[in-house]
Design a protein around this motif. Sequence first.
Motif, mmCIF file in Angstrom:
data_model
loop_
_atom_site.group_PDB
_atom_site.id
_atom_site.type_symbol
_atom_site.label_atom_id
_atom_site.label_comp_id
_atom_site.label_asym_id
_atom_site.label_seq_id
_atom_site.Cartn_x
_atom_site.Cartn_y
_atom_site.Cartn_z
ATOM 1 N N ARG A 186 0.721 0.246 7.924
ATOM 2 C CA ARG A 186 -0.390 1.295 7.650
ATOM 3 C C ARG A 186 0.120 1.034 6.464
ATOM 4 N NH1 ARG A 186 -2.991 3.257 11.492
ATOM 5 N NH2 ARG A 186 -2.321 3.386 13.615
ATOM 6 N N GLY A 187 -0.585 1.315 5.177
ATOM 7 C CA GLY A 187 0.059 1.240 3.551
ATOM 8 C C GLY A 187 -1.414 1.840 3.219
ATOM 9 N N PHE A 188 -1.324 2.849 1.681
ATOM 10 C CA PHE A 188 -1.825 3.055 1.012
ATOM 11 C C PHE A 188 -1.600 2.797 -0.356
ATOM 12 C CE2 PHE A 188 0.191 6.629 2.081
ATOM 13 C CZ PHE A 188 0.537 7.179 1.126
ATOM 14 N N GLY A 216 0.582 5.625 -6.691
ATOM 15 C CA GLY A 216 1.415 5.914 -6.295
ATOM 16 C C GLY A 216 0.593 5.001 -5.284
ATOM 17 N N SER A 217 1.917 4.563 -3.736
ATOM 18 C CA SER A 217 1.890 3.846 -2.782
ATOM 19 C C SER A 217 2.153 3.825 -2.303
ATOM 20 C CB SER A 217 1.889 2.067 -3.283
ATOM 21 O OG SER A 217 3.077 1.677 -3.502
ATOM 22 N N LYS A 273 -4.571 -2.088 -11.516
ATOM 23 C CA LYS A 273 -3.259 -2.639 -11.932
ATOM 24 C C LYS A 273 -2.488 -1.855 -11.265
ATOM 25 C CE LYS A 273 -3.677 -2.206 -17.369
ATOM 26 N NZ LYS A 273 -2.756 -0.918 -18.159
ATOM 27 N N ALA A 274 -2.904 -0.598 -10.574
ATOM 28 C CA ALA A 274 -2.107 -0.661 -9.935
ATOM 29 C C ALA A 274 -2.129 -0.784 -7.793
ATOM 30 C CB ALA A 274 -1.892 1.287 -8.544
ATOM 31 N N ALA A 275 -3.224 -1.458 -7.821
ATOM 32 C CA ALA A 275 -3.143 -2.397 -6.449
ATOM 33 C C ALA A 275 -3.367 -3.687 -6.509
ATOM 34 C CB ALA A 275 -5.101 -2.864 -6.018
ATOM 35 N N ILE A 309 -6.750 3.102 -2.003
ATOM 36 C CA ILE A 309 -7.630 1.896 -0.612
ATOM 37 C C ILE A 309 -5.959 1.914 0.051
ATOM 38 C CG2 ILE A 309 -6.893 -0.492 -0.219
ATOM 39 C CD1 ILE A 309 -7.537 -0.690 -3.208
ATOM 40 N N SER A 310 -7.271 2.183 1.531
ATOM 41 C CA SER A 310 -5.843 2.220 2.978
ATOM 42 C C SER A 310 -5.982 0.737 3.167
ATOM 43 C CB SER A 310 -6.545 3.432 3.776
ATOM 44 O OG SER A 310 -5.135 2.711 5.273
ATOM 45 N N VAL A 311 -4.878 0.283 3.588
ATOM 46 C CA VAL A 311 -4.806 -0.586 4.854
ATOM 47 C C VAL A 311 -3.389 -0.903 6.298
ATOM 48 C CG1 VAL A 311 -5.287 -2.484 3.106
ATOM 49 C CG2 VAL A 311 -2.819 -1.496 3.464
#
Length: 213
Positions: free
Chosen positions: A107-109, A96-97, A119-121, A47-49
């Motif tokens: 930006r983030g992912f 990872g993030s 769980k990771a998100a 997921i990218s934001v």
Amino acid sequence: MKYIGLAFSLTLAFCSPLIAQEVTHHTSADGHAFSFHHMPVSERLAISVAWKGGIANLPSGKENVANLAIDLMLNGGADGRSPDDIRAAFEAMDSGSHLYTDADAIRGFVVAPSKDLAKAAAIANSVLAKPTLDERWFKRFVRKAKSNTAENAAFNNSQAWNTIRSLTMGGHPLEQSWSWQPLQNLDALSIADVRKWYAESFSTNDLIISAAG
């Protein structure tokens, strides 16, 4: 301020039928529009934001506040959890993030095996929504930034890049953001500056979301 909930609404949307290798557009259960690139052979989801903003137009004397704020968000703990606990949780899931800022956007992912994405998100979202932003950690990061910048200034490549920036950027705020010079500007920053930047930078108003997997 409205925070994004990446953990569950997007994960549920991934379960709907999708055409292989086609980018499709969806809306999550809580109303966030996002694009999805279906990759049927992949066992991981990403997921990218992105938020409009970045570091190009920060106020004079505050050019490094975004860099320090993001460093503090990523490495200062969140939602009552220590930085080590957050890192260990990601490592246990082989996930990872990351979060960073460039000239025109933040930006983030987050990347995780399909079975662990929720769980990771959720952990990544806690870093966005409930960072500790502790003043003691902030002062530690300022000292680290000053030390690293002073050490790097001794290397020829750092001197060359700083000279190029000085000659070509004409005092643009990005020069300070990228070079961390002059160091005195870091001393003028406070945890209040970080919290103000954070409060103004993360909302759903200009959020862009994409996903793949």
